[in-house]
Design an enzyme around this catalytic site. Structure first.
Site, PDB file in Angstrom:
ATOM      1  N   TYR A 223       9.925   6.738  31.309  1.00  0.00           N
ATOM      2  CA  TYR A 223      10.596   5.442  31.374  1.00  0.00           C
ATOM      3  C   TYR A 223      11.040   5.092  32.793  1.00  0.00           C
ATOM      4  CZ  TYR A 223      10.319   5.507  26.324  1.00  0.00           C
ATOM      5  OH  TYR A 223       9.841   5.534  25.040  1.00  0.00           O
ATOM      6  N   HIS A 351       0.617  10.418   7.108  1.00  0.00           N
ATOM      7  CA  HIS A 351       1.325   9.539   8.030  1.00  0.00           C
ATOM      8  C   HIS A 351       0.318   8.748   8.875  1.00  0.00           C
ATOM      9  CE1 HIS A 351       4.614   8.172  10.587  1.00  0.00           C
ATOM     10  NE2 HIS A 351       3.791   8.351  11.599  1.00  0.00           N
ATOM     11  N   HIS A 381      -0.331  -2.937  12.696  1.00  0.00           N
ATOM     12  CA  HIS A 381       0.361  -2.068  13.655  1.00  0.00           C
ATOM     13  C   HIS A 381      -0.584  -1.018  14.225  1.00  0.00           C
ATOM     14  CE1 HIS A 381       3.640   0.445  15.323  1.00  0.00           C
ATOM     15  NE2 HIS A 381       2.874   1.447  14.927  1.00  0.00           N
ATOM     16  N   GLU A 382      -1.287  -0.307  13.344  1.00  0.00           N
ATOM     17  CA  GLU A 382      -2.186   0.747  13.813  1.00  0.00           C
ATOM     18  C   GLU A 382      -3.353   0.164  14.606  1.00  0.00           C
ATOM     19  OE1 GLU A 382      -1.287   3.737  13.786  1.00  0.00           O
ATOM     20  OE2 GLU A 382       0.404   3.481  12.420  1.00  0.00           O
ATOM     21  N   HIS A 385      -2.518  -0.331  18.206  1.00  0.00           N
ATOM     22  CA  HIS A 385      -2.755   0.844  19.055  1.00  0.00           C
ATOM     23  C   HIS A 385      -4.206   0.880  19.530  1.00  0.00           C
ATOM     24  CE1 HIS A 385       1.070   2.910  18.605  1.00  0.00           C
ATOM     25  NE2 HIS A 385       0.992   2.859  17.282  1.00  0.00           N
ATOM     26  N   GLU A 409       3.792   1.255  20.735  1.00  0.00           N
ATOM     27  CA  GLU A 409       4.227   0.973  19.369  1.00  0.00           C
ATOM     28  C   GLU A 409       4.436  -0.524  19.134  1.00  0.00           C
ATOM     29  OE1 GLU A 409       4.161   3.150  17.086  1.00  0.00           O
ATOM     30  OE2 GLU A 409       3.804   4.849  18.406  1.00  0.00           O
ATOM     31  N   HIS A 511       8.053  13.094  12.155  1.00  0.00           N
ATOM     32  CA  HIS A 511       8.139  13.122  13.611  1.00  0.00           C
ATOM     33  C   HIS A 511       8.982  14.292  14.124  1.00  0.00           C
ATOM     34  CE1 HIS A 511       6.911   9.099  12.497  1.00  0.00           C
ATOM     35  NE2 HIS A 511       6.459   8.914  13.712  1.00  0.00           N
ATOM     36  N   ARG A 520      10.678   5.852  21.268  1.00  0.00           N
ATOM     37  CA  ARG A 520       9.622   4.860  21.491  1.00  0.00           C
ATOM     38  C   ARG A 520       9.668   3.750  20.447  1.00  0.00           C
ATOM     39  NH1 ARG A 520       4.480   8.748  20.243  1.00  0.00           N
ATOM     40  NH2 ARG A 520       5.557   9.912  21.880  1.00  0.00           N
ATOM     41  N   TYR A 521      10.053   4.086  19.207  1.00  0.00           N
ATOM     42  CA  TYR A 521      10.083   3.080  18.150  1.00  0.00           C
ATOM     43  C   TYR A 521      11.273   2.142  18.325  1.00  0.00           C
ATOM     44  CZ  TYR A 521       6.639   6.222  16.117  1.00  0.00           C
ATOM     45  OH  TYR A 521       5.535   7.006  15.925  1.00  0.00           O
TER      46      TYR A 521
END
Length: 637
Positions: A223, A351, A381-382, A385, A409, A511, A520-521
């Site tokens: 970050y 997952h 969402h996926e 990525h 994400e 996770h 990250r989420y």
């Protein structure tokens, strides 16, 4: 270093794919005076070698997580250990270069990113132990099942997806909900607890070998700011008033359903009643908590079923949204090799996840998809990525990742903010055209809020807990009770039964056992609204300076190539620029800011404040109950 000697090192490194032998042989000179030209050639070859190696490693990891056999576990471990040896070789060569003195910012940045070795800095025996520990925790999680509820003498067992999730979605039997909540933690967290302290010890040792004080500091390095944790707390404090309002409202609605004996007016909410195994999303509560129940729900699941949607069709529709923005279609390999629904006859980690095989052609998704609206949004969402993968695939290997982990994400979720609008769902035939009303807008924002707003404290506390564990603030004998301190403090929830330090409730979440950082989420839930607002402005659908313009929550960027091209320009950067440069390119801002999120939800916030005031709701929570007993504590106060 001459190129001849460099090639000798690379050849020796690559021989590790067959037979390992030491790389740093006598005669390879120190490179403390290598020129930037030599450094550039080194980077070119190093990126090529890393690409080839990573492809092999990703294949082994895919095979393992999609088929949890002992044979695949052994293959995964073997290739990961060989890869570790290769990375050590390359790292030892990389750090010989005086990269901090270089003028070319691109060369300097690549060396900076390559100069961190990660867990591969561990001695081989300890690295093997770490890999085995993580694999064992993943295996326990992936294979976990629980007994069916009731005294029916059934031998049937339930998996998380879809069995347990279906119960959490549909059941209002508090005893059944408590059963699945407790039993999932018995089958997962409680069993992995003996392994977790060893994982923490080895992970921290690896961080120190990379010159970080602990894994917490190692995880947040990407970050690029020194005050990252205070920044996250400031973001949370921006959002907290909104969360407190939705918490108070949901608590009242649950109290009306389950009674005062189950939920008190001023207390935390029992975790098993929130429709989600971890209370991270409350979207399943919408059916009976909706502000205006007589207004039709924005839920196209029935239309999807009536129109014979399949998991593949859900992903095809998602793909068409991306291509309408002038973004990329999925390559043919995606459709041939992805797992889009749960296969029969084998154990796998269900997952949902997206995969880049680093050959610029093979990109996949693994998702045990059911035909419903929640999984439809997850598909976007996926695929977000994968879209990021496709856009930065021509960058050097070292830059083939998100500007920061939260950006990755956020991409698909940004798209989903448009996909979920009634306007868009009508366009693609999943909702009838209806005139929008104030009441319908509040219902819509409330449903989105049950997902987005409810998630934020969970997304934050997951790594607050782990940062404290890695730093030794939370010791092994406090793992579970410190977890519940955070759950109570940030989420305002309590367990259905008193927990103890024999339990390990963090380990009921993938996770945690899978060694996946989670902040990250939280970051993604902030920046996706910054992205959304910027893209809506570029699509000509939102003007923050014009109070009479279309509200942000009604914006749908579908078919806007202007928005898509701006998005593409940011995605193509990968991690070649610091995240704040990428953020500025799209949004004009260099900071993470919850302002756009609050702008999006402002009509709901005002409604909740008025509604909670009208009904006399207590804002916040308090309890005298002991929700977790530390070692040696045997009774309630």
């Amino acid at each position: 270093m001459t190129m001849k000697l460099y090639h000798l090192c690379v050849i020796l490194c690559l021989l590790a794919t067959v037979v390992w032998r030491p790389v740093l042989s006598a005669g390879i000179k120190n490179c403390s005076h290598c020129s930037e030209i030599e450094a550039s050639k080194y980077l070119e070859n190093a990126n090529h070698a890393l690409t080839q190696w990573t492809n092999r490693v990703i294949h082994a990891n895919w095979n393992w997580l999609t088929n949890l056999t002992n044979e695949n576990a052994e293959k995964k471990l073997a290739i990961n250990l060989e890869f570790s040896k290769f990375l050590k070789c390359m790292w030892e060569e990389t750090v010989k270069y005086p990269w901090t003195t270089y003028k070319n910012p691109n060369i300097k940045r690549q060396f900076k990113l390559m100069s961190v070795l990660g867990t591969d800095a561990l001695p081989e025996d300890k690295l093997k132990k770490l890999e085995e520990t993580i694999a064992a925790m993943e295996s326990l999680y992936g294979r976990a099942t629980i007994p069916e509820y009731g005294d029916n003498n059934s031998n049937r067992t339930l998996s998380l997806e879809p069995d347990i999730n279906d119960i959490l979605d549909k059941s209002t039997d508090v005893n059944e909900l408590k059963h699945v909540w407790v039993q999932w933690r018995e089958a997962t967290g409680k069993k992995v607890r003996p392994m977790y302290a060893e994982y923490v010890k080895l992970s921290n040792e690896a961080a120190r070998l990379n010159n970080y004080t602990d894994t917490a500091e190692f995880w947040i390095r990407g970050y690029d700011v020194d005050d990252f944790r205070p920044r996250m707390e400031r973001l949370w404090n921006q959002i907290k008033p909104l969360y407190l309002q939705i918490h108070a409202y949901v608590r009242r609605k649950l109290r009306e359903l389950y009674g005062d004996s189950m939920i008190t007016k001023r207390g935390p909410i029992p975790a098993h009643l929130l429709g989600d195994m971890w209370a991270q999303s409350w979207e399943r509560l919408d059916d009976f908590t909706r502000p205006y129940p007589t207004i039709d729900d924005v839920n196209p699941t029935s239309a999807m079923i009536n129109q014979n949607y399949t998991p593949k069709k859900m992903f095809k529709v998602a793909e068409e949204f991306f291509t309408s923005l002038n973004l990329s279609a999925m390559p043919q390999a995606f459709w041939e090799k992805s797992i889009l629904e749960k296969p029969n006859g084998r154990d796998l980690v269900c997952h949902a996840s997206a995969w880049d095989f680093y050959d610029s052609n093979d990109f996949r998704i693994k998702q045990c998809t059911s035909v419903n609206f929640m999984d439809f949004i997850t598909a976007h969402h996926e695929m977000g990525h994968v879209q990021y993968f496709l856009q930065y695939k021509d960058q050097p290997f070292i830059y083939r990742e998100g500007a920061n982990e939260g950006f990755h994400e956020a991409i698909g979720d940004t798209i989903a903010l448009s996909v979920s609008t009634p306007k868009h769902l009508h366009k693609i035939g999943l909702l009838p055209k209806t005139s929008r009303t104030y009441e319908a807008d509040i219902n819509y924002l409330y449903k989105i809020g049950l997902d987005k707003i409810a998630f934020l404290p969970f997304g934050y506390l997951m790594d607050l807990w782990r940062w404290n564990v890695f730093k030794g603030i939370t010791t092994e004998d406090q793992y579970n009770c410190d977890w519940w301190k955070l759950k109570y403090s940030y989420q305002g929830i309590e367990p259905p039964v008193t927990r103890t330090e024999k339990d390990f409730d963090p380990g009921s979440k993938y996770h945690i056992v899978g060694n996946v950082p989670y902040i990250r989420y939280f970051v993604s839930f902030i920046v996706q609204f910054q992205f959304h607002q910027a893209l809506c402005e570029k699509a000509g659908q939102f003007d923050p300076k014009n109070p009479s313009s279309q509200p942000l929550h009604e914006c749908d960027i579908y078919q806007s190539t202007n928005a898509g091209n701006a998005f593409k320009d940011m995605l193509k950067l990968g991690s070649s620029k610091p995240w704040f440069d990428a953020m500025e390119q799209l949004t004009g801002q260099r900071e993470m800011d919850a302002g756009p999120l609050l702008n999006y939800f402002n009509p709901l916030y005002e409604w909740l404040k008025n509604e909670n005031k009208r009904s006399g709701e207590y804002i916040g929570w308090e309890t005298n109950k002991k929700i977790c007993l530390k070692k040696g504590e045997t009774s309630q106060p």
